[in-house]
Write a protein that holds these residues in place. Sequence first.
Motif, short mmCIF file in Angstrom:
data_model
loop_
_atom_site.label_atom_id
_atom_site.label_comp_id
_atom_site.label_asym_id
_atom_site.label_seq_id
_atom_site.Cartn_x
_atom_site.Cartn_y
_atom_site.Cartn_z
N PHE A 71 54.88 41.08 41.57
CA PHE A 71 54.93 39.73 42.14
C PHE A 71 56.38 39.25 42.26
O PHE A 71 56.72 38.55 43.22
CB PHE A 71 54.11 38.77 41.29
CG PHE A 71 52.62 39.08 41.28
CD1 PHE A 71 52.05 39.92 42.22
CD2 PHE A 71 51.78 38.51 40.32
CE1 PHE A 71 50.69 40.20 42.21
CE2 PHE A 71 50.43 38.78 40.30
CZ PHE A 71 49.88 39.64 41.24
N ARG A 112 52.22 31.28 39.36
CA ARG A 112 53.55 31.18 38.76
C ARG A 112 54.63 31.72 39.70
O ARG A 112 55.74 31.19 39.75
CB ARG A 112 53.59 31.95 37.44
CG ARG A 112 54.90 31.77 36.66
CD ARG A 112 54.97 32.68 35.45
NE ARG A 112 53.74 32.69 34.67
CZ ARG A 112 53.43 33.62 33.77
NH1 ARG A 112 54.28 34.63 33.55
NH2 ARG A 112 52.31 33.55 33.09
N TYR A 113 54.29 32.77 40.45
CA TYR A 113 55.27 33.37 41.35
C TYR A 113 55.20 32.78 42.76
O TYR A 113 55.88 33.26 43.67
CB TYR A 113 55.09 34.89 41.39
CG TYR A 113 55.64 35.57 40.15
CD1 TYR A 113 56.98 35.94 40.07
CD2 TYR A 113 54.82 35.81 39.05
CE1 TYR A 113 57.48 36.54 38.93
CE2 TYR A 113 55.31 36.41 37.90
CZ TYR A 113 56.64 36.77 37.85
OH TYR A 113 57.16 37.36 36.71
N GLU A 116 44.01 35.43 34.32
CA GLU A 116 45.42 35.68 34.02
C GLU A 116 46.18 36.07 35.30
O GLU A 116 47.31 35.60 35.53
CB GLU A 116 45.55 36.79 32.98
CG GLU A 116 45.15 36.37 31.57
CD GLU A 116 45.15 37.53 30.59
OE1 GLU A 116 45.37 38.69 31.03
OE2 GLU A 116 44.90 37.29 29.39
N ILE A 117 45.57 36.91 36.13
CA ILE A 117 46.22 37.31 37.38
C ILE A 117 46.35 36.12 38.32
O ILE A 117 47.39 35.94 38.98
CB ILE A 117 45.45 38.47 38.05
CG1 ILE A 117 45.47 39.71 37.14
CG2 ILE A 117 46.04 38.81 39.42
CD1 ILE A 117 44.56 40.82 37.60
N PRO A 128 53.34 41.46 37.03
CA PRO A 128 54.44 40.49 37.11
C PRO A 128 55.67 41.05 37.84
O PRO A 128 56.31 40.34 38.61
CB PRO A 128 54.75 40.19 35.64
CG PRO A 128 53.47 40.44 34.93
CD PRO A 128 52.85 41.61 35.64
N LEU A 162 49.27 34.24 37.25
CA LEU A 162 50.51 34.90 37.63
C LEU A 162 50.84 34.66 39.10
O LEU A 162 51.99 34.39 39.46
CB LEU A 162 50.40 36.41 37.39
CG LEU A 162 50.56 36.91 35.96
CD1 LEU A 162 50.20 38.39 35.88
CD2 LEU A 162 52.00 36.70 35.47
N THR A 182 54.53 46.67 36.75
CA THR A 182 53.44 45.82 36.26
C THR A 182 53.15 44.76 37.34
O THR A 182 53.94 44.57 38.27
CB THR A 182 53.84 45.12 34.97
OG1 THR A 182 54.96 44.25 35.26
CG2 THR A 182 54.23 46.12 33.89
#
Length: 279
Positions: free
Chosen positions: A28, A63-64, A56-57, A25, A60, A23
């Motif tokens: 990443f 976040r990473y 949303e991407i 996430p 992400l 996926t």
Amino acid sequence: MRPRIGWGPVRLLAPMLSEGKPTLPELFAMARDFGVDTIELHHAMIPAYDRRTLDEIAGLLQRYGLRLSMLTCAPDFTHPDPDERERQLDEMKTKVVAAWVLGAKGVRVTVGCAHEEVSREQGINWAVEMLLRLAEFAHPRGVKLGLENHYKDRLWELPDFAFDPDVFLEVAEKLKGTPVGINFDCANPLMVNRDPIPILRAVADRVWHVHVSDRKAGEYAHRVLGDGDVPLGAIFAELSKLGFSGVISLEDGQAYAGDEGTKRSLAFMREQISRYWGH
């Protein structure tokens, strides 16, 4: 300035499309584990192009701790049907907007497929026209176009119309002085037994993104960096001499060594950058 190392996980495109794994996430997280903060995504890795999905991407990526260097697209601007060329242009405009939402510097573009019924002159003229029209849309939005000396997208049945480096260079010459830049691929020239260095020098002033991979001369299969015949040291030296400070993205298409191969390739890149750009 030293260039930034990126990771283009093309070896994972097929399982992402057929099995849904990894996926985004998970992908990443892999990038973070490999020690890179820059990733490149093939356009088919984006599950949908609506704003909610893109936001949303983008979340992400943040976040990473990643930035997107380029959205790797493959328009077919040499298609013999003019309606299809227009459809391809509209689709690319959507992807330019997606690149902007995702914080990418630009999108990879291609000339198009080598349709048998399309002459060299026709294909070049159509590609130049469509790339200029796309640039008129992308440039005011701050999104770069990176035309690649390309072989064949993984979702294409036909090779690139500009697989012959002379055709690529003719298209690039016609686009000189326009906002269309270059994504230089280090390995593709070896498939037609051409030295990549003169091709790089011919477009050097417009290169803003680089694909680095390795392969044996005349073969398609990607290899771990250093296992093939691409003159990578000479290419890194040339890029350093040119003052290149953009993203050098590992086009990670090798499958035989998996994650360990990726780690070896990234280590090779870090060593080369330290050697030619300094610590």
